[in-house]
Structures are given as structure tokens and as C-alpha cells.
Design a protein around this motif. Structure first.
Motif, PDB file in Angstrom:
ATOM      1  N   ASN A  88       4.659   9.547  68.029  1.00  0.00           N
ATOM      2  CA  ASN A  88       5.040  10.547  69.030  1.00  0.00           C
ATOM      3  C   ASN A  88       6.552  10.669  69.193  1.00  0.00           C
ATOM      4  N   ILE A  89       7.309  10.163  68.229  1.00  0.00           N
ATOM      5  CA  ILE A  89       8.766  10.368  68.220  1.00  0.00           C
ATOM      6  C   ILE A  89       9.083  11.297  67.053  1.00  0.00           C
ATOM      7  N   LEU A  90       9.577  12.475  67.368  1.00  0.00           N
ATOM      8  CA  LEU A  90       9.882  13.462  66.329  1.00  0.00           C
ATOM      9  C   LEU A  90      11.390  13.521  66.127  1.00  0.00           C
ATOM     10  N   GLY A  91      11.828  13.167  64.934  1.00  0.00           N
ATOM     11  CA  GLY A  91      13.233  13.348  64.599  1.00  0.00           C
ATOM     12  C   GLY A  91      13.502  14.821  64.321  1.00  0.00           C
ATOM     13  N   TYR A  92      14.686  15.286  64.706  1.00  0.00           N
ATOM     14  CA  TYR A  92      15.024  16.685  64.444  1.00  0.00           C
ATOM     15  C   TYR A  92      16.515  16.800  64.197  1.00  0.00           C
ATOM     16  N   THR A  93      16.934  17.947  63.682  1.00  0.00           N
ATOM     17  CA  THR A  93      18.340  18.171  63.368  1.00  0.00           C
ATOM     18  C   THR A  93      18.912  19.230  64.306  1.00  0.00           C
ATOM     19  N   ASP A  94      19.963  18.883  65.008  1.00  0.00           N
ATOM     20  CA  ASP A  94      20.630  19.804  65.922  1.00  0.00           C
ATOM     21  C   ASP A  94      22.135  19.740  65.682  1.00  0.00           C
ATOM     22  N   PRO A  95      22.752  20.805  65.168  1.00  0.00           N
ATOM     23  CA  PRO A  95      22.101  22.092  64.891  1.00  0.00           C
ATOM     24  C   PRO A  95      21.405  22.143  63.530  1.00  0.00           C
ATOM     25  N   LYS A  96      21.795  21.248  62.594  1.00  0.00           N
ATOM     26  CA  LYS A  96      21.210  21.276  61.260  1.00  0.00           C
ATOM     27  C   LYS A  96      21.491  19.936  60.590  1.00  0.00           C
ATOM     28  N   ALA A  97      20.894  19.723  59.420  1.00  0.00           N
ATOM     29  CA  ALA A  97      21.094  18.471  58.694  1.00  0.00           C
ATOM     30  C   ALA A  97      22.536  18.352  58.224  1.00  0.00           C
ATOM     31  N   THR A  98      22.998  17.113  58.100  1.00  0.00           N
ATOM     32  CA  THR A  98      24.364  16.856  57.657  1.00  0.00           C
ATOM     33  C   THR A  98      24.348  15.872  56.491  1.00  0.00           C
ATOM     34  N   SER A  99      25.507  15.734  55.873  1.00  0.00           N
ATOM     35  CA  SER A  99      25.621  14.821  54.740  1.00  0.00           C
ATOM     36  C   SER A  99      25.605  13.359  55.161  1.00  0.00           C
ATOM     37  N   ALA A 100      25.618  13.078  56.466  1.00  0.00           N
ATOM     38  CA  ALA A 100      25.488  11.687  56.918  1.00  0.00           C
ATOM     39  C   ALA A 100      24.113  11.130  56.558  1.00  0.00           C
ATOM     40  N   LEU A 219      14.327  12.922  68.885  1.00  0.00           N
ATOM     41  CA  LEU A 219      15.544  12.186  68.543  1.00  0.00           C
ATOM     42  C   LEU A 219      16.333  13.013  67.525  1.00  0.00           C
ATOM     43  N   ASN A 220      17.555  13.381  67.894  1.00  0.00           N
ATOM     44  CA  ASN A 220      18.420  14.152  66.999  1.00  0.00           C
ATOM     45  C   ASN A 220      19.057  13.210  65.990  1.00  0.00           C
ATOM     46  N   PHE A 221      18.625  13.315  64.725  1.00  0.00           N
ATOM     47  CA  PHE A 221      19.169  12.418  63.706  1.00  0.00           C
ATOM     48  C   PHE A 221      20.266  13.069  62.877  1.00  0.00           C
ATOM     49  N   SER A 222      20.676  14.266  63.254  1.00  0.00           N
ATOM     50  CA  SER A 222      21.666  14.988  62.459  1.00  0.00           C
ATOM     51  C   SER A 222      22.928  14.167  62.174  1.00  0.00           C
ATOM     52  N   PRO A 223      23.514  13.487  63.152  1.00  0.00           N
ATOM     53  CA  PRO A 223      24.742  12.735  62.860  1.00  0.00           C
ATOM     54  C   PRO A 223      24.513  11.318  62.351  1.00  0.00           C
ATOM     55  N   ALA A 224      23.263  10.903  62.225  1.00  0.00           N
ATOM     56  CA  ALA A 224      22.972   9.498  61.908  1.00  0.00           C
ATOM     57  C   ALA A 224      23.170   9.220  60.422  1.00  0.00           C
ATOM     58  N   ALA A 225      23.867   8.130  60.135  1.00  0.00           N
ATOM     59  CA  ALA A 225      24.063   7.685  58.751  1.00  0.00           C
ATOM     60  C   ALA A 225      22.978   6.675  58.410  1.00  0.00           C
ATOM     61  N   PHE A 226      22.122   7.018  57.463  1.00  0.00           N
ATOM     62  CA  PHE A 226      21.066   6.112  57.029  1.00  0.00           C
ATOM     63  C   PHE A 226      20.645   6.497  55.618  1.00  0.00           C
ATOM     64  N   ASN A 227      20.001   5.554  54.940  1.00  0.00           N
ATOM     65  CA  ASN A 227      19.501   5.807  53.589  1.00  0.00           C
ATOM     66  C   ASN A 227      18.006   6.071  53.622  1.00  0.00           C
ATOM     67  N   GLY A 228      17.589   7.161  52.984  1.00  0.00           N
ATOM     68  CA  GLY A 228      16.179   7.484  52.878  1.00  0.00           C
ATOM     69  C   GLY A 228      15.753   7.735  51.448  1.00  0.00           C
ATOM     70  N   ILE A 229      16.444   7.127  50.471  1.00  0.00           N
ATOM     71  CA  ILE A 229      16.178   7.369  49.055  1.00  0.00           C
ATOM     72  C   ILE A 229      15.730   6.066  48.403  1.00  0.00           C
ATOM     73  N   HIS A 230      14.718   6.156  47.577  1.00  0.00           N
ATOM     74  CA  HIS A 230      14.124   4.968  46.967  1.00  0.00           C
ATOM     75  C   HIS A 230      15.095   4.262  46.022  1.00  0.00           C
ATOM     76  N   ALA A 231      14.800   3.001  45.772  1.00  0.00           N
ATOM     77  CA  ALA A 231      15.662   2.155  44.944  1.00  0.00           C
ATOM     78  C   ALA A 231      15.593   2.567  43.480  1.00  0.00           C
ATOM     79  N   ASN A 232      16.672   2.305  42.771  1.00  0.00           N
ATOM     80  CA  ASN A 232      16.753   2.485  41.321  1.00  0.00           C
ATOM     81  C   ASN A 232      16.861   1.143  40.621  1.00  0.00           C
ATOM     82  N   ASP A 233      16.512   0.066  41.320  1.00  0.00           N
ATOM     83  CA  ASP A 233      16.528  -1.274  40.721  1.00  0.00           C
ATOM     84  C   ASP A 233      15.170  -1.923  40.968  1.00  0.00           C
TER      85      ASP A 233
END
Length: 486
Positions: A88-100, A219-233
Motif C-alpha cells: 500500500n505504498i506507491l512510489g511516484y515521480t513528481d514532477p517526473k523521473a530524474t537521472s538520480a 512516496l515521491n522517489f523522483s530525487p532519490a538516488a538508488f540502484n534498480g538494475i540487476h548485477a552483471n557479475d
């Protein structure tokens, strides 16, 4: 039988060449080293080398074939790390997604709402979808469950969706669009054409609490710096093993489940590779990542190119026209790997090329000469007049290493139809400039690049018109800029 007649067998003999074709020589040179045999029996060293080779080959295949699941696990981990850790926690982008946000090829133009549904903890879940949405739900293996919104059964009017876990045998109330998932963990993503206001109309709650639903948190995750990409090792295999440990065994097809089992990734057992296998799997993941980068950035199949191969560099990452990557009864493995290495999300809506509806994408990592795009250099891209976009168009650029939005001095590495002070030529053409510094003559049409880094653009056409499909309109190629700047 009375009328049976015995006939002598024909004995043609076995030619020496044919006998050699079914036999093993004493020494066989391979990419993994020499294998030695005595009359077809492998030496102890060859036995060990053969199993090392087999584990390596299966590891590469698992990397290429199970990438959709690993991608989901990595993104789920990333969202949990920033607090999007319950149904029941929906992440969203305000105003839009960023490169963070280090996630695969997000765009900077539309508002996202997303989370991971936990049907094991919460049981059946109700999703009250907002109007004018475009969304879907995929399993943790990134297999399609249902569309939501314009492409879904509510047809953009909004409505209640009921998502059932794989083992649910209880009552199913009326008044819902019902879908059953083969997995407990599922990815929900919604793009709301009405922006943040509409995203916040979304409600998610357990069916068991439908009479008095708890509030949905945003929860506005637009400015949040995090990794969401799978490993290459080698940790890639731990990502995949976590799904096998959590989900029903039948959620994955027997072929891929067999590849995983050969490496010790089996439902109901801990994944505990020894040092030998761990080292081989690390090599396999790195080799698989190297191979899929060739599949993505330099595809060899003609159908990956939007226009004729050799005539244009523009490609599509979604090749074959099937959301299950099927053609004539065959799974198009390279096409599946290509798509999932650069993007997330699968829905049949991707295959419906309807005029004025949905979106179309084109990308390239090469300039008109076939050279890789380089962050030290300057380039231009001309979009001819009358861009065939009913809604709008956009060009975003991405990091060739991570396939996420390129991190520059602005969090929005893009130019689009709504860019402020966007300049067009007298003939209606729009020229976009790329380079490490802004051209003084066209500062608003510029997207910054990073020296000593590769990059690639994605052209997005929202609401594509007939001229896109019949190719009477087509984008220019990315051109090195050789003229002197003003």
C-alpha cells in the motif's frame, strides 16, 4: 504368420569417414582448452575441464534467459531501500523521473506510479486504478498478468482490480476486474496522463480489509538516488536464486528451471555454490553481459532495424511483435535478452501498433557513419517537420553502461515537444544538439553529454500517427557536428 517371409538384412558396411564422424579423437582442441581421450574415454583432467565448460555455458544461458527475473529483483530491492516496501505504498515521480534513479530507460516526460505487490503477506489485493491511466502488472519473472487503464478492461475509465495469489481458493466478489498471478511478488506500474493528481487517486489494499481499507501512502522517489538494475557479475545468480526460493516452482517454465537446477538453484534448497562454481558463475555473468551488449547495441538480426539495415542506425528494442517473444513456435531468445537488458515491463499492448494510440520508440548508439556515440564530441539530430506524434514527442539520452538516464548537470537529459523555448527551423524541422557544452546558437535544443562516456538516445513518439507507421516520416541520423559554432 503363415505368409511371413524372412529377408536377409542388407549390410552396406560403415565407411571410415562415417565411423570417424561418430568417434572421438585422442585430443580435441576447444575454447576451454584441450580435452584428451583414450578410445573415447576422457582423462581425469578432461572430465574436470568438461564440467567447468558445461557450468560456464549454462551460466551464460541463465544470464541471458533469466535476466527478466533478476531485473525485477534488483528494482524491487532498490525501491525497498528508499521506503517503497509495502503493497500500500506507491512510489511516484513528481514532477517526473530524474537521472538520480538508476533504473532502466525511464523517461522524463510522464508521471510514474509504481510498487511491488506482496500477495504472500497481504493475500488478494484490490487496486483502485485512476482514470486515463496506462499501466500493467507483471510477475516477478516479468511475465504478463494484466493491463490497467487505457489498454486494460476499464478502458481508461478507472476501476477496481482484484489480484489473486497463485494458491487462492476463496471467494471472489463481484465488481472487480480479476486477474490471478502465478507468483506472489508482482510489479505494478502506472503512467497517469493526468499527472500526480491522478496518480494519487490510486488506492491499494487487501481484499480482507475492503470494508475499511487502510490508506494508501505515496512516496515521491523522483530525487532519490538508488540502484534498480540487476548485477552483471556473479551476484546475478543470487538475485535469481532469491526468486526460486520465494515463489512456486511452477511459476517458471521447465526449460529455464532446468538450467537453474543444473547450477544448484532449486526450489526448496539453499543456493550454496562452492568456490569453483562461484568463480565460474562470476565469469559467466560477465561474459553474458558482454554478449548481450553486442545483441543490444549492434544487433545482427535485420528486423531489429526500423528502416533497412545498413541504410539507417535506428533500431527497436522490442523485436518480433510478440510479448512472449514467440514466432512459429520458437522462443526468440536474443530478442528477449535484448529487450530486458534495456527496459522493464511486458504487456500485449506493446504489440498493438495502433495509429494515435500508445507509443513507439527508436534508439541508436551509433552516428550516421556507424561510429559509437562519444561524450567528448558534438552531434546533431534533425527531426523533420510535422513530427507524427498526436500527443507529444521526446528525446532522452542514456548511459551505455547502466542503460539509465545519463547523469549530467541537469537531472532531465532530454528535449521534447514541451521544452521551453524550443527552437524550430523556418521549414519546421527541429534540430537537437548533443555535446559536453551548450552551443551558443541553440542553447534550448541541447542535451548535455559527458566526456569520456558513451551515450545513446531514445526517440519516443506518443500517439504515433500514420506517417510513423508507413515511414513517410522518419528521423534523421545522428550526425557528427563539423560546422563551426557561433
Amino acid at each position: 504368420m503363415e505368409n511371413a517371409v524372412d529377408k536377409p538384412a542388407i549390410s552396406p558396411g560403415v565407411p571410415a569417414a562415417e565411423l570417424a564422424s561418430i568417434s572421438m579423437p585422442e585430443r580435441l582442441e576447444t575454447p576451454f582448452g584441450a580435452l584428451e581421450f583414450f578410445d573415447g574415454l576422457p582423462s581425469p583432467e578432461s572430465v574436470a575441464r568438461s564440467y567447468d565448460a558445461l557450468d560456464l555455458m549454462r551460466g551464460v544461458e541463465v544470464f541471458l534467459n533469466c535476466m527478466p527475473g533478476a531485473s525485477m529483483v534488483a528494482m524491487r530491492k532498490g525501491f525497498r531501500s528508499i521506503g517503497v516496501d509495502a503493497s500500500n505504498i506507491l512510489g511516484y515521480t513528481d514532477p517526473k523521473a530524474t537521472s538520480a534513479n538508476v533504473v532502466l530507460t525511464a523517461n522524463t516526460e510522464t508521471t510514474y506510479g509504481t510498487n511491488y505487490l506482496d500477495l504472500k503477506t497481504d493475500g488478494p489485493l484490490v487496486i483502485e486504478a485512476p482514470p486515463k491511466a496506462l499501466g500493467f502488472i507483471d510477475t516477478i519473472w516479468q511475465r504478463y498478468v494484466t493491463d490497467i487503464g487505457l489498454a486494460g478492461p476499464d478502458k481508461g475509465a478507472g476501476g477496481k482490480y482484484l489480484i489473486l495469489p497463485p494458491d487462492y481458493d476463496g471467494e471472489v466478489p463481484d465488481g472487480h476486474f480479476v486477474a490471478r498471478s502465478p507468483t506472489y511478488s508482482n510489479w505494478l506500474v502506472i503512467r497517469a496522463l493526468g499527472g500526480v493528481e491522478d496518480i494519487k487517486k490510486t488506492q491499494i489494499y487487501p481484499l480482507a480489509q475492503a470494508d475499511d481499507p487502510p490508506p494508501t501512502e505515496f512516496l515521491n522517489f523522483s530525487p532519490a538516488a538508488f540502484n534498480g538494475i540487476h548485477a552483471n557479475d556473479g551476484s546475478f545468480f543470487d538475485e535469481v536464486a532469491s526468486i526460486v526460493a520465494e515463489e512456486p516452482a511452477e511459476a517458471l517454465d521447465p526449460e529455464r528451471a532446468g538450467q537453474l537446477a543444473a547450477l544448484g538453484i532449486v526450489s526448496g534448497r539453499p543456493f550454496a555454490p562452492d568456490d569453483r562454481l562461484r568463480g565460474i558463475l562470476d565469469t559467466a555473468a560477465r561474459l553474458g553481459a558482454g554478449i548481450v551488449r553486442s545483441i543490444l547495441y549492434a544487433p545482427r538480426q535485420d528486423e531489429a532495424y526500423i528502416y533497412s539495415k545498413g541504410e539507417s542506425m535506428w533500431s527497436t528494442a522490442f523485436v518480433g511483435g510478440s510479448h512472449e517473444f514467440l514466432s512459429n513456435g520458437a522462443r526468440l531468445l536474443d530478442n528477449r535478452a535484448m529487450m530486458h537488458y534495456v527496459g522493464t515491463g511486458i504487456t500485449p499492448a506493446m504489440t498493438h501498433a495502433a495509429v494515435g494510440v500508445g507509443s513507439q520508440y527508436a534508439f541508436t548508439a551509433r552516428d550516421v557513419n556507424g561510429d559509437w556515440l562519444h561524450g567528448d564530441r558534438e552531434y546533431t539530430l534533425t527531426l523533420p517537420a510535422n513530427i507524427p506524434a498526436k500527443t507529444f514527442w521526446a528525446v532522452d539520452i542514456y548511459d551505455t553502461q547502466t542503460r539509465s538516464l545519463l547523469q549530467t548537470d541537469t537531472p532531465y537529459p532530454s528535449v521534447h515537444a514541451n521544452t521551453e523555448d524550443l527552437a524550430t527551423e523556418a521549414n519546421g524541422d527541429t534540430t537537437i544538439f548533443f555535446g559536453p557544452s551548450a552551443p551558443s546558437d541553440h542553447p534550448h535544443n541541447w542535451i548535455q553529454t559527458v566526456p569520456n562516456k558513451g551515450w545513446f538516445p531514445i526517440l519516443r513518439i506518443y500517439g504515433p500517427l500514420e506517417a510513423w507507421f508507413d515511414q513517410t516520416w522518419r528521423p534523421g541520423e545522428v550526425q557528427p557536428r563539423t560546422d563551426a559554432r557561433a
